[in-house]
Enzyme design. Structure first.
Site, short mmCIF file in Angstrom:
data_model
loop_
_atom_site.label_atom_id
_atom_site.label_comp_id
_atom_site.label_asym_id
_atom_site.label_seq_id
_atom_site.Cartn_x
_atom_site.Cartn_y
_atom_site.Cartn_z
N ASN A 47 8.31 4.31 -10.43
CA ASN A 47 7.01 3.85 -10.69
C ASN A 47 6.41 4.13 -11.92
O ASN A 47 5.68 3.62 -12.68
CB ASN A 47 6.11 4.76 -9.48
CG ASN A 47 6.20 4.12 -8.20
OD1 ASN A 47 6.59 3.15 -8.00
ND2 ASN A 47 5.79 5.04 -7.33
N ARG A 366 8.17 -13.25 -3.00
CA ARG A 366 9.25 -12.50 -3.35
C ARG A 366 10.11 -12.71 -2.21
O ARG A 366 9.94 -12.31 -0.74
CB ARG A 366 8.94 -10.96 -3.35
CG ARG A 366 8.03 -10.76 -4.41
CD ARG A 366 7.78 -9.02 -4.82
NE ARG A 366 6.84 -8.90 -5.71
CZ ARG A 366 6.80 -8.80 -6.87
NH1 ARG A 366 7.67 -9.18 -7.49
NH2 ARG A 366 5.54 -8.23 -7.53
N ARG A 396 5.85 -11.01 -10.68
CA ARG A 396 6.24 -10.19 -11.97
C ARG A 396 7.65 -9.45 -11.40
O ARG A 396 7.81 -8.97 -10.41
CB ARG A 396 5.31 -9.27 -12.05
CG ARG A 396 5.59 -8.28 -13.38
CD ARG A 396 4.78 -7.26 -13.75
NE ARG A 396 3.40 -7.71 -14.08
CZ ARG A 396 2.24 -7.21 -13.74
NH1 ARG A 396 2.28 -6.26 -12.95
NH2 ARG A 396 1.11 -7.66 -14.05
N HIS A 426 -0.17 -15.88 -3.22
CA HIS A 426 0.17 -14.60 -2.68
C HIS A 426 0.21 -14.62 -1.28
O HIS A 426 0.67 -13.85 -0.71
CB HIS A 426 -0.70 -13.51 -3.36
CG HIS A 426 0.06 -12.18 -3.06
ND1 HIS A 426 -0.62 -11.35 -2.33
CD2 HIS A 426 1.02 -11.45 -3.51
CE1 HIS A 426 -0.11 -10.01 -2.10
NE2 HIS A 426 0.95 -10.41 -3.06
N TYR A 459 9.31 -1.54 4.22
CA TYR A 459 7.70 -1.67 4.05
C TYR A 459 7.15 -2.03 5.58
O TYR A 459 7.66 -2.60 6.42
CB TYR A 459 7.40 -3.01 3.35
CG TYR A 459 7.76 -3.08 1.84
CD1 TYR A 459 8.64 -2.28 1.01
CD2 TYR A 459 6.99 -4.10 1.14
CE1 TYR A 459 8.86 -2.42 -0.15
CE2 TYR A 459 7.09 -4.00 -0.25
CZ TYR A 459 8.06 -3.19 -0.87
OH TYR A 459 8.18 -3.13 -2.25
N ARG A 560 -3.38 3.26 0.10
CA ARG A 560 -2.05 3.66 -0.29
C ARG A 560 -2.07 4.16 -1.78
O ARG A 560 -1.70 5.18 -2.25
CB ARG A 560 -0.92 2.73 -0.23
CG ARG A 560 0.53 3.31 -0.39
CD ARG A 560 1.43 2.22 -0.27
NE ARG A 560 1.45 1.53 -1.69
CZ ARG A 560 1.76 0.08 -1.69
NH1 ARG A 560 2.06 -0.33 -0.77
NH2 ARG A 560 1.60 -0.34 -3.05
N HIS A 588 2.15 -0.85 3.66
CA HIS A 588 2.21 -2.22 3.34
C HIS A 588 1.21 -3.02 3.79
O HIS A 588 0.32 -4.13 3.12
CB HIS A 588 3.47 -2.79 2.63
CG HIS A 588 3.15 -4.02 1.81
ND1 HIS A 588 3.39 -5.33 2.24
CD2 HIS A 588 3.27 -4.12 0.69
CE1 HIS A 588 3.28 -6.11 1.50
NE2 HIS A 588 3.23 -5.24 0.14
#
Length: 678
Positions: A47, A366, A396, A426, A459, A560, A588
């Site tokens: 991170n 993704r 990204r 998205h 997730y 989160r 998530h």
């Protein structure tokens, strides 16, 4: 209600660093199994690397703008310094827990983690053999002079080696090939195990490379480079333009941090600054080892030092007949990773070979590097079905993987459409159209997370399988719009009545749902809102939550990561509670619950409440109409609201405050697993 001032919003970057501190807190907890604590150290490091790539370039540009006398834009004072101080404090805690707790804990369990010192005699021969047979093939020394052309790759590891050859002093850059070889090497000897860094295997065998010179120094370093960001996602007007101008002055991928082992001679640092164009980078003295995100591959397996296994639940195993037949009878929901992702794979696999299927539509943001879903889509296309895939190339760090799959699908007959340049897609939606006789049958998947079987293993997300005609007809309209490859305009707006789509009706619908709870509260009726997000940033919706709190609506937020909403503001946020949950799985899923006088309107979806999600992306949130599934979602969220072990409260100072443990003790992820298993 009047708009709140800047003091009513936490800074997004400092809030993000506080989330990373929460990760570090798990590594510090002695109740967490030892090998799991090492994983949290890995996540923290990963991170922080991303922060330096994505956020630090903006903070550096803001700092420069704030020092200009001709700038009348208000910029938060000492933001860069505050971030640096926060990072420095967290890194001290990181070193303390690693050296003071985890390494001694490994030793107690017969695992010798050797670092910084010469290897024990028992493993010298084995490590030398490994170096000569496996590592040496990857060694690529670069001798430095003022004309050297060498570009250190982002976040890759190197040694700066100083040599004395006769009367000459030389400097050499030597790669540490941690992307090609495991970062750690494990040797079992007698009844003990030894784990060593790849770095040290190279360090202690340098004489095999530089045979005719005296090695006078060996210092590790890495360079972190910026990643492209869209400033319009978070800044508007003059500030956005000025930041853009600052960042455009820099070379692509300019270094934001030069992290190095202490002791590099000053004259050599001056040379490196010039050669690697480091004049705008933060020069940071760190430890001897970098990229500790590689702890995720720590080569020790011991069930006694790990979390107890939670075998996946497959809630479609009992279905007789096809999955499609089951969906046509009732909606089905999958809660990953508690429940098996095999049900999602089955959905696409059945569609690929079903002779009644005519068309398949899917959005990709993704996907797994070895995606079984995409292989099913390729099979469907080769089986004569129309397959339409919207591929987002601007995800990204996943751009290369998405391009690879897009090319492969296109070559096999899949119709590929890329999103318009100025707009990310998205949304996580899929649609399958069947024709049986004269009837058209629609089934679909609507999810809170990506169609990615890899991330689905850790997730927490929710995938709704439905045959609801009203919802899926609107999903079809969305795909028709996306195929046009245009930005939404007033002439393109579709009248979505069921699904919420960013750029169309999402923000407006959420505001209307909050307003309804406000009206209930003002008339003395029960009113409450519960929202679970990854990130909470967008000011219009935060202000609307402040307004709800002022009206007496009870608001509970499960956030989160980034959270800009400030608790404890007198007469503003006193009816809002925010918790943050960090446990073995990454939280998530996005969930939105509006009490509606006890009827509970429940939505799931892909959209966080960030500027980028609300204003710069196509997002889809969707209603849960099935009463049984709605009750299940409510039960899951209620379990999380009662968590007093893995949840913390985000207080008015942005601190992660542990919840006072009162019986019964509830770790929500474990409780959710037991709930779903039952």
């Amino acid at each position: 209600m009047e708009a709140q001032t800047n003091s009513s919003f936490f800074n997004r970057d400092l809030s993000w660093l506080k989330f990373n501190e929460r990760i570090l807190m798990e590594a510090e907890r002695d109740t967490v199994p030892l090998l799991e604590r090492i994983k949290f150290l890995s996540i923290f490091s990963s991170n922080l690397d991303e922060f330096y790539r994505v956020r630090m370039p903006v903070l550096l540009a803001l700092e420069k703008l704030s020092n200009r006398e001709d700038n009348d834009i208000q910029i938060e004072a000492d933001l860069l310094q505050s971030a640096n101080n926060m990072i420095a404090g967290q890194q001290q805690r990181y070193g303390k827990v690693l050296k003071g707790d985890i390494i001694p804990g490994l030793k107690e369990n017969g695992i010798n983690f050797i670092y910084g010192n010469p290897f024990p005699a028992a493993i010298v021969k084995e490590t030398s053999r490994y170096f000569l047979s496996q590592v040496l093939a990857f060694m690529q020394p670069v001798y430095l002079n003022r004309d050297t052309k060498f570009f250190p790759s982002n976040n890759e590891l190197y040694f700066l080696i100083t040599l004395k050859d006769k009367d000459d002093e030389k400097q050499v850059i030597l790669n540490i090939p941690s992307n090609e070889l495991p970062r750690f090497y494990k040797i079992d000897h007698a009844k003990e195990s030894f784990v060593v860094f790849l770095d040290d295997i190279i360090r202690f065998n340098l004489n095999s490379i530089f045979r005719d010179a005296e090695i006078t120094g060996c210092f590790s370093f890495k360079i972190t480079r910026d990643a492209e960001i869209d400033l319009k996602d978070e800044y508007s007007g003059s500030l956005s333009e000025q930041l853009e101008a600052q960042l455009q002055k820099r070379d692509a991928g300019l270094a934001t941090r030069f992290l190095h082992q202490p002791g590099i001679p000053g004259s050599v640092l001056v040379l490196l600054k010039k050669l690697f164009n480091l004049k705008k980078a933060s020069m940071v003295e760190g430890g001897q080892y970098h990229n500790l995100k590689d702890f995720i591959g720590f080569p020790v397996k011991n069930p006694d030092l790990s979390n107890a296994a939670w075998p996946k639940i497959c809630n479609t195993d009992t279905i007789t007949g096809t999955l499609t037949e089951a969906i046509l009878k009732n909606d089905i929901i999958i809660h990953t990773p508690y429940q098996s992702y095999d049900s999602v794979l089955r959905f696409f696999n059945e569609a690929a070979v079903d002779p009644d299927v005519q068309e398949i539509y899917l959005t990709i943001y993704r996907v797994a590097s070895d995606s079984k879903i995409i292989n099913a889509l390729i099979s469907a296309a080769r089986n004569g079905k129309k397959v339409f895939v919207l591929v987002e190339l601007k995800a990204r760090f996943d751009e290369a993987n998405n391009i690879k799959w897009a090319k492969k699908m296109k070559a096999q007959g899949v119709e590929i459409v890329y999103s318009v340049t100025a707009l990310k897609v998205h949304a996580k939606v899929a649609l399958v159209k069947r024709k049986i006789g004269d009837r058209l049958l629609y089934t679909g998947l609507l999810a809170t997370g990506n169609f990615n079987e890899s991330t689905a293993s850790f997730y927490t997300d929710h995938i709704l399988m439905t045959a609801n005609k009203a919802i899926l007809r609107e999903i079809e309209l969305l795909f028709i719009f996306l195929a046009k490859r245009v930005k939404p305009s007033s002439s393109d707006l579709i009248n979505f009545e069921h699904i919420l789509v960013a750029q169309f009706n999402l923000q407006q619908k959420f505001i209307a749902l909050i307003d309804r709870e406000i009206d209930f509260a003002k008339s003395g009726k029960e009113a409450s809102i519960t929202i679970k997000l990854n990130n909470l940033e967008e000011k219009v919706l935060i202000n609307k939550l402040y307004e709800a709190s002022q009206a007496g609506v009870q608001v509970t937020m499960i956030v989160r990561s980034i959270c800009r909403l400030v608790l404890g503001l007198k007469n503003v946020s006193e009816n809002i509670k925010i918790i943050r949950i960090v446990d073995r799985y990454l939280e998530h899923g996005r969930i939105f619950i509006f009490n509606n006088l006890g009827a509970n309107d429940v939505y799931l979806g892909s959209a966080d409440w960030m500027n980028r999600n609300i204003y710069r992306r196509i997002e889809v949130c969707f209603p849960v109409y099935d009463e049984k599934i709605k009750a299940e979602i409510l039960d899951i969220v209620n379990i999380q609201k009662q968590d007093n072990l893995q949840a913390v409260i985000i207080d008015e100072q942005m601190e992660n405050v542990p919840i006072k443990e009162t019986k019964p003790l509830i770790a929500s992820q474990q409780s959710i697993y037991e709930f779903l298993k039952a």
